[in-house]
Scaffold this active site. Structure first.
Site, mmCIF file in Angstrom:
data_model
loop_
_atom_site.group_PDB
_atom_site.id
_atom_site.type_symbol
_atom_site.label_atom_id
_atom_site.label_comp_id
_atom_site.label_asym_id
_atom_site.label_seq_id
_atom_site.Cartn_x
_atom_site.Cartn_y
_atom_site.Cartn_z
ATOM 1 N N HIS A 64 39.320 21.315 54.780
ATOM 2 C CA HIS A 64 39.203 20.018 55.445
ATOM 3 C C HIS A 64 40.621 19.436 55.475
ATOM 4 C CE1 HIS A 64 35.290 20.332 53.257
ATOM 5 N NE2 HIS A 64 34.770 19.663 54.266
ATOM 6 N N ASP B 264 41.591 17.881 52.217
ATOM 7 C CA ASP B 264 41.765 18.750 51.030
ATOM 8 C C ASP B 264 43.225 19.117 50.889
ATOM 9 O OD1 ASP B 264 38.980 19.046 51.171
ATOM 10 O OD2 ASP B 264 39.140 20.996 52.170
ATOM 11 N N GLU C 105 27.158 23.106 61.071
ATOM 12 C CA GLU C 105 26.633 23.622 59.802
ATOM 13 C C GLU C 105 25.393 22.830 59.385
ATOM 14 O OE1 GLU C 105 29.598 24.218 56.692
ATOM 15 O OE2 GLU C 105 28.141 23.608 55.186
HETATM 16 C C1 XLS Z 1 28.673 20.331 52.111
HETATM 17 C C2 XLS Z 1 29.151 21.294 53.110
HETATM 18 C C3 XLS Z 1 30.651 21.244 53.361
HETATM 19 C C4 XLS Z 1 30.990 21.950 54.639
HETATM 20 C C5 XLS Z 1 32.338 21.627 55.180
HETATM 21 O O1 XLS Z 1 27.561 20.408 51.604
HETATM 22 O O2 XLS Z 1 28.748 22.568 52.738
HETATM 23 O O3 XLS Z 1 31.336 21.766 52.283
HETATM 24 O O4 XLS Z 1 30.900 23.326 54.494
HETATM 25 O O5 XLS Z 1 32.468 20.297 55.483
HETATM 26 NI NI NI Z 2 29.396 24.372 53.614
HETATM 27 NI NI NI Z 3 27.129 22.576 50.993
#
Ligand code: XLS
Ligand code: NI
Ligand code: NI
Length: 436
Positions: free
Chosen positions: A100, A103, A231
């Site tokens: 990110h 990060d 995601e």
């Molecule tokens: C949080 C998510 C995060 C994503 C990226 O639960 O898994 O880490 O993978 O923002």
């Molecule tokens: Ni994730």
């Molecule tokens: Ni996660």
């Protein structure tokens, strides 16, 4: 003096090795189904858990010992940390990493300052990528930690927060592009709701659709051709996230005409939180032609939150790799360890043990899945189960040659459907165990 001077490059030593700092199954060069293990698995280390997670929990402070990190939010500390991160990734032998924006570089007092910090760190990321050959699997923007995102980012009721998030993603896309990133991920941590009484759900979803279109347009503008991912996760931190599960994401993408531009990044622990198995989520994504990448981790069946543990269960990794092989592989996605060591595993060396274990578990899953496919016993049971669709009436229905009326005619003539056959679930489960 380097951060991990006591660790050499991790080597493949074979299944009989008792060296905990070696691979027993992951042999990058080994060919499976005509492709190297490296190219099948495309392992990736995440910056957030591995280099930024202090290992705190809601009841206690961080426990992680990271002697190279001075604990400050300075750009200098961030730049030094990059060197350590790449030493780790290189010694581990993972070809990819993911981050990110926040990060890798500290957020400043203004957007402009944050962008400058990001650029200053990205320079070191680029140098280290070139030095080591490690590549960026995907980038993303953190649109959930800062207090401004308390009500959401693209789904915030505050239009200026939407604008800030847009600016942040614009910059994250530029940096991802500059670093040769092969993808870009959206995970909607706060894109959801805590309470429906104060939420205009339709308006929020429209805004999210608009936001993602802007990202697609901007990628085109700057020539970024990496894969976009969304995601799925059903909850945490919100009570309900709009990207709940694979099916909900696919429906959202279809409704907002985004299906051509996105694939799914499926995470095991998120599947569990959604009340699904990882295998279910992979099959839903894969059957829609939208299986993009995976965040490889695992939850704890007795805990109801995203514990992000390293995956070590061979049954799980076998299921993952079987589906992944069936749907033609992950590239340009990969097996991204969105996983963190336990709070009790606070020493730097634990980062190695954790990743080695995850990589070996996936390598075994790959070998087992490939053996199952080579033998074809499972496939022939499945083929046989659907054999009535391969010719005659079934084939005619599949090719659209029938209607309710014509099928009624057939069944009036036959009087009753032909006899069913056993699903053989137990026999199949025994068969799977033969390979483990
Ligand atoms: C949080 C998510 C995060 C994503 C990226 O639960 O898994 O880490 O993978 O923002
Ligand atoms: Ni994730
Ligand atoms: Ni996660």
């Amino acid at each position: 003096m380097t951060a991990f001077s006591e660790v050499d490059r991790i080597q493949f030593e074979g299944p009989d090795s008792t060296n905990p700092l070696s691979f027993r199954h992951y042999n990058a060069e080994e060919m499976i189904e005509g492709k190297s293990m490296r190219d099948h698995l495309r392992f990736s280390v995440v910056y957030w858990h591995t280099f930024r997670n202090p290992l705190s929990d809601p009841f206690g402070v961080g426990t992680a010992l990271r002697p190279w990190d001075d604990g400050s939010e300075s750009v200098e500390n961030a730049r030094n940390r990059v060197r350590v991160a790449f030493e780790f990734i290189e010694k581990l032998g993972a070809p990819y990493y993911a981050f990110h924006d926040r990060d890798v570089a500290p957020e400043g007092a203004t957007l402009d300052q944050s962008n400058k910090n990001f650029d200053a760190v990205a320079k070191v990321l680029k140098e280290e990528q070139e030095r080591t050959g490690v590549r960026l699997l995907w980038g993303t923007a953190n649109l959930f930690s800062n207090a401004r995102y308390m009500h959401g980012a693209a789904t915030s009721p505050n239009a200026e927060v939407f604008a800030f998030a847009a600016a942040q993603v614009k910059k994250a896309l530029e940096v991802t592009h500059e670093l040769g990133g092969e993808g870009y991920t959206f995970w909607g941590g706060r894109e959801g709701y805590q309470c429906l009484w104060n939420t205009d759900l339709k308006r929020e979803l429209d805004h999210l659709g608009r936001f993602l279109h802007m990202a697609v347009d901007y990628a085109k503008e700057i020539g970024f051709t990496g894969q976009f991912y969304i995601e799925p996760k059903p909850k945490e931190p919100t009570k309900h996230q709009y990207d709940s599960d694979a099916a909900a994401c696919l429906n959202f993408l279809r409704q907002y005409d985004l299906l051509d531009h996105f694939k799914l990044n499926i995470e095991t622990n998120h599947a569990t939180l959604a009340g699904h198995t990882m295998q279910h989520e992979l099959e839903v994504a894969g059957s829609a032609g939208a299986l993009g990448s995976i965040d490889a981790n695992t939850g704890d069946m007795l805990l109801g939150w995203d514990t992000d543990q390293f995956p070590t269960d061979i049954y799980l990794t076998t299921q993952c790799m079987y589906s992944i092989l069936q749907y033609g592989g992950l590239a340009p996605g990969g097996v991204n360890f969105d996983a963190k060591v336990r709070r009790e595993s606070f020493e730097p060396i634990d980062l190695f043990y954790a990743h080695i274990g995850g990589m070996d578990a996936f390598a075994r899953g790959l070998k087992i899945a490939a053996a199952m496919r080579a033998e074809g016993r499972l496939q022939s049971i499945v083929d046989e189960r659907y054999v009535s669709w391969s010719s005659g009436l079934g084939a005619e229905i599949e090719s659209g040659d029938h209607s309710f009326a014509s099928l009624e005619t057939v069944m009036l003539k036959n009087g009753e459907a032909s006899a069913n056959k056993s699903g053989r679930q137990e026999m199949i489960e025994n068969l799977i165990n033969e390979y483990l």
